[in-house]
Design an enzyme around this catalytic site. Structure first.
Site, PDB file in Angstrom:
ATOM      1  N   THR A 171       0.831  -1.208   0.000  1.00  0.00           N
ATOM      2  CA  THR A 171       0.000   0.000   0.000  1.00  0.00           C
ATOM      3  C   THR A 171       0.867   1.260   0.000  1.00  0.00           C
ATOM      4  O   THR A 171       0.648   2.181  -0.801  1.00  0.00           O
ATOM      5  CB  THR A 171      -0.926  -0.003   1.239  1.00  0.00           C
ATOM      6  OG1 THR A 171      -1.733  -1.180   1.182  1.00  0.00           O
ATOM      7  CG2 THR A 171      -1.817   1.221   1.277  1.00  0.00           C
TER       8      THR A 171
ATOM      9  N   CYS B 275      -8.260  -7.112   2.133  1.00  0.00           N
ATOM     10  CA  CYS B 275      -8.370  -5.883   2.891  1.00  0.00           C
ATOM     11  C   CYS B 275      -9.824  -5.531   3.158  1.00  0.00           C
ATOM     12  O   CYS B 275     -10.108  -4.771   4.058  1.00  0.00           O
ATOM     13  CB  CYS B 275      -7.635  -4.781   2.157  1.00  0.00           C
ATOM     14  SG  CYS B 275      -6.039  -5.366   1.577  1.00  0.00           S
TER      15      CYS B 275
ATOM     16  N   GLN C  14       0.589  -9.173  -6.154  1.00  0.00           N
ATOM     17  CA  GLN C  14       0.174 -10.588  -6.210  1.00  0.00           C
ATOM     18  C   GLN C  14       1.091 -11.456  -7.066  1.00  0.00           C
ATOM     19  O   GLN C  14       0.965 -12.679  -7.047  1.00  0.00           O
ATOM     20  CB  GLN C  14      -1.275 -10.704  -6.717  1.00  0.00           C
ATOM     21  CG  GLN C  14      -2.308 -10.188  -5.719  1.00  0.00           C
ATOM     22  CD  GLN C  14      -2.416 -11.038  -4.446  1.00  0.00           C
ATOM     23  OE1 GLN C  14      -1.990 -12.193  -4.400  1.00  0.00           O
ATOM     24  NE2 GLN C  14      -2.985 -10.465  -3.394  1.00  0.00           N
TER      25      GLN C  14
END
Ligand SMILES: Cc1ncc(COP(=O)(O)O)c(C=O)c1O
Length: 380
Positions: free
Chosen positions: A71, A329, A178
């Site tokens: 993030t 999340c 990912q």
């Protein structure tokens, strides 16, 4: 039996990663900015970790900046890429992770940029012709398109996107959270200006990550303070996180093909068993296409069932199976998935994301399908 199929949310740490981190908790506690030997010892370990990460990705150590995770790295690349290059227009897609989407929306809300969202079809494919038209119409754009989608596993062709961005003089950032540690990235040969990693997605520690920024596309810092990370990120380094993420990446690269084969065999077994046992099963996005999706993610859409409506993840959990309904999340929250919504997914159908790691087994797949079959045979 307890089954953990939520590896796109986070993974179990590898014992060897913990072993590598332990001395930096117990013995080597110096501040890496200190000039005495306690500090210098730790500084040298951080630089060794940076060199290792750079080597694995075919990048230069000066292009790697350690962060608190994906993030922060996304925020840094986006906010500072836009500021540094005086960019007024950005392009992304509605199925990006919120780390990208909300950051760009915030930039737009503050009036820094105009934001264009690419169309996605029901399979989750982004429209690259539209991307080219937008790039042509808006010179000096910022493009943020992820490598693989965390919910449906769709893989974007980042080479083609990168070439397009280069042709039209755009800055190209890709959220690779990912794929890092699961696919090999060759950054000297990839037309990409910045990408990111979060260590906890490949058996490293939570709260660790890094940002890669190409040498010739330097950006301003996001966090101001001390001169850490060559003035790119103020704040005393998360030493154990840095040691851990570098070790985790090293282990991921050591046998990437072996891990991939193992996980792919689990995923294809899962797909076949689901098709055989659950009438009306569908797969979201391209997640059932082994060639075009992340091998660690399978997103399943189950036929409408009164008993499982809104309860499927809970019912699976009662059977010891941990999976999620979308992005990690937002799992746990009741808000639906913005990705599935963008694909026009039928809200009557329950969706579950199963995501795998090298620690999963065929027995776990069989057990999960058996339980799903029970839930759907009894209840349909
Ligand atoms: C695609 C993607 N981007 C960004 C993030 C955020 O990464 P982190 O948890 O390291 O901040 C995630 C985590 O779920 C993710 O899947």
């Amino acid at each position: 039996m307890r089954v953990y199929f939520d590896n796109a949310a986070t993974t179990a740490m590898d014992d060897r990663v913990i072993e590598a981190m332990l001395p930096y908790m117990k013995l080597h506690y110096g501040n890496p900015s200190s000039v005495h030997s306690h500090g210098r010892q730790v500084r040298s370990a951080i630089e060794k970790a940076r060199k290792k990460v750079a080597e694995l990705l075919n990048a230069a150590p000066s292009e790697i900046f350690f962060t608190s995770g994906g993030t922060e790295a996304d925020n840094t690349a986006i906010v500072c890429g836009i500021e540094t290059y005086g960019i007024k227009h950005a392009i992304t897609s509605p199925i990006e992770h919120h780390a990208v989407l909300h950051t760009l929306e915030e930039c737009a809300k503050k009036g820094k940029i105009k934001l264009s969202l690419l169309d996605v079809n029901p399979k989750g494919e982004v429209d690259l012709q539209q991307l080219e038209a937008l790039l042509q119409a808006n010179p000096n754009s910022f493009v943020s398109l992820m490598h693989a989608n965390n919910e449906i596993g769709n893989i974007n062709d980042i080479e083609t996107i990168g070439e397009l961005a280069k042709t039209y003089g755009a800055f190209f950032h890709s959220d690779t959270v990912q794929t890092m540690g699961h696919y090999a990235h060759d950054l000297k040969n990839l037309p990409i200006d910045s990408l990111v990693a979060g260590g906890h997605k490949f058996h490293g520690p939570k709260g660790s990550g890094f940002l890669y920024v190409k040498k010739d596309k330097k950006i301003h810092p996001f966090i101001h303070g001390g001169a850490q990370e060559r003035n790119m990120r103020g704040g005393t380094e998360n030493v154990i996180g840095i040691i851990g993420i570098a070790k985790a990446l090293e282990l991921a690269y050591e046998d990437m093909d072996g891990h991939r084969k193992h996980i792919e065999s689990l995923k294809s077994r899962f797909i076949e068993l689901l098709k055989e046992n659950i009438p009306g099963i569908e797969f979201n996005g391209k997640s059932a296409d082994l060639k075009k999706s992340l091998y660690t993610v399978l997103n399943v859409s189950l036929p409408p069932s009164e008993e499982n409506r809104g309860m499927l993840l809970f019912n699976l959990d009662l059977h010891g199976i941990s999976a999620s309904g979308g992005s990690a999340c937002s799992s746990g929250a009741t808000v639906g998935s913005h990705v599935l919504r963008a694909l026009g997914h039928d809200p009557e159908r329950e969706s579950v994301r199963f995501s795998f790691s090298r620690f999963n087994t065929a027995e776990e797949v069989d057990y999960t399908v058996e339980k799903l079959k029970e839930l759907y045979t009894v209840n349909v």
